[in-house]
Scaffold this motif. Structure first.
Motif, PDB file in Angstrom:
ATOM      1  N   UNK A  84      42.954  29.294 106.964  1.00 15.95           N
ATOM      2  CA  UNK A  84      44.099  29.151 107.852  1.00 15.95           C
ATOM      3  C   UNK A  84      45.086  30.281 107.650  1.00 15.95           C
ATOM      4  N   UNK A  85      45.723  30.715 108.733  1.00 18.37           N
ATOM      5  CA  UNK A  85      46.734  31.767 108.649  1.00 18.37           C
ATOM      6  C   UNK A  85      48.083  31.130 108.349  1.00 18.37           C
ATOM      7  N   UNK A  86      48.634  31.444 107.176  1.00 11.10           N
ATOM      8  CA  UNK A  86      49.966  30.930 106.845  1.00 11.10           C
ATOM      9  C   UNK A  86      50.995  31.993 107.216  1.00 11.10           C
ATOM     10  N   UNK A  87      51.583  31.807 108.384  1.00 13.20           N
ATOM     11  CA  UNK A  87      52.496  32.797 108.954  1.00 13.20           C
ATOM     12  C   UNK A  87      53.926  32.530 108.495  1.00 13.20           C
ATOM     13  N   UNK A  88      54.720  33.594 108.448  1.00 11.06           N
ATOM     14  CA  UNK A  88      56.043  33.485 107.847  1.00 11.06           C
ATOM     15  C   UNK A  88      57.010  34.457 108.495  1.00 11.06           C
ATOM     16  N   UNK A  89      58.301  34.256 108.208  1.00 17.56           N
ATOM     17  CA  UNK A  89      59.268  35.305 108.494  1.00 17.56           C
ATOM     18  C   UNK A  89      58.932  36.509 107.620  1.00 17.56           C
ATOM     19  N   UNK A  90      59.334  37.696 108.047  1.00 17.73           N
ATOM     20  CA  UNK A  90      59.091  38.913 107.264  1.00 17.73           C
ATOM     21  C   UNK A  90      60.110  38.939 106.117  1.00 17.73           C
ATOM     22  N   UNK A  91      59.687  38.418 104.953  1.00 17.90           N
ATOM     23  CA  UNK A  91      60.628  38.213 103.844  1.00 17.90           C
ATOM     24  C   UNK A  91      59.899  38.222 102.505  1.00 17.90           C
ATOM     25  N   UNK A  92      59.338  39.357 102.120  1.00 15.59           N
ATOM     26  CA  UNK A  92      58.628  39.458 100.844  1.00 15.59           C
ATOM     27  C   UNK A  92      59.548  39.187  99.666  1.00 15.59           C
ATOM     28  N   UNK A  93      60.764  39.730  99.718  1.00 19.91           N
ATOM     29  CA  UNK A  93      61.686  39.588  98.583  1.00 19.91           C
ATOM     30  C   UNK A  93      62.087  38.132  98.360  1.00 19.91           C
ATOM     31  N   UNK A  94      62.208  37.376  99.438  1.00 20.35           N
ATOM     32  CA  UNK A  94      62.626  35.979  99.326  1.00 20.35           C
ATOM     33  C   UNK A  94      61.491  34.988  99.414  1.00 20.35           C
ATOM     34  N   UNK A  95      60.239  35.484  99.377  1.00 20.01           N
ATOM     35  CA  UNK A  95      59.056  34.636  99.438  1.00 20.01           C
ATOM     36  C   UNK A  95      59.045  33.771 100.695  1.00 20.01           C
TER      37      UNK A  95
END
Length: 260
Positions: A69-80
């Motif tokens: 499954x694709x776990x999509x997210x806001x673009x936020x590497x620093x804040x996980x």
């Protein structure tokens, strides 16, 4: 027979840093040659994950017959991916499609396909109530593949809009997260938001799978009907806990199988 899917967040690393124990969560339960989990929510590079990690996890999942499954997210590497963000709908839709497409390359290379989509962190919680952001996620899924199931919280705006758009919808529950009386997740910043007692997690898993209910943070018994049960891969002792949950579910007559 009652059946339920077990999903876990995997591929949550970046470069040399790793958070989830992907290999062990995707390892087999020896006597039955089955993986611990049946569905893998793979980070697609926006909150965690990189190309090499995505490829490795897809290969492991495909080898074990675990759905990807694709776990999509806001673009936020620093804040996980756990920080609140305001992203314009058109931009968010494009970024959701971008993440699905990236993962699909590695899933296909491993002989599998992306089988569903699940938002992560702040995005997951936002689309429970926010119609505009939920619609943007749905638009992104449609742009990538109009047949993909969407995994989310029962009663959420996301699942409502996904269903109206013709996407298959799948409800999920959390054995290791505290619930409000309204059936939403207690924010992680609040004390007791994460259930850490292993036996409590196991018992909550049984109640969710067999009775479709869970005890809320205030002690009320609430209805939570779910086809998939999420076990977080970044909690202490996650692998052994997942094994215990699977063993107890099957011992109680619940069939553990992927929904996709």
């Amino acid at each position: 027979m009652t059946s339920i899917d077990l999903n876990a967040d995997l591929g949550e690393g970046f470069g040399r840093w790793r958070l989830t124990d992907d290999e062990r969560l995707l390892s087999v339960v020896t006597e039955r040659l089955l993986s611990v989990v049946t569905s893998a929510n793979v980070a697609c590079g926006f909150h965690a994950g990189d190309a090499a990690t995505m490829r490795r996890v897809c290969e492991l999942a495909a080898e074990r017959g675990v759905r990807i499954g694709a776990q999509v997210s806001y673009r936020d590497l620093a804040g996980f991916g756990r920080r609140a963000m305001d992203v314009p709908p058109a931009e968010l839709a494009a970024e959701v499609a971008y993440q699905i497409g990236a993962l699909e390359v590695f899933a296909r290379a491993a002989g599998a396909r992306v089988a569903y989509v699940k938002p992560h962190g702040a995005l997951y919680n936002r689309v429970v109530h926010d119609e505009e952001q939920a619609a943007a996620v749905v638009d992104g899924v449609l742009l990538a593949d109009a047949t993909l199931p969407v995994l989310g919280l029962p009663g959420s705006r996301l699942l409502e809009l996904a269903g109206k758009a013709g996407l298959p919808v799948v409800t999920e529950a959390f054995a290791d997260r505290a619930y409000t009386d309204a059936g939403t997740l207690v924010p992680r910043a609040h004390e007791g938001a994460v259930v850490t007692d292993p036996e409590a997690v196991v018992e909550r898993s049984l109640a969710l799978a067999r009775a479709g209910e869970v005890v809320s943070h205030s002690g009320a018994r609430i209805e939570v009907r779910a086809r998939s049960l999420c076990l977080h891969g970044d909690t202490p002792g996650a692998v052994e806990l997942a094994r215990r949950v699977r063993e107890r579910l099957e011992a109680s007559g619940v069939r553990v199988e992927a929904f996709a």
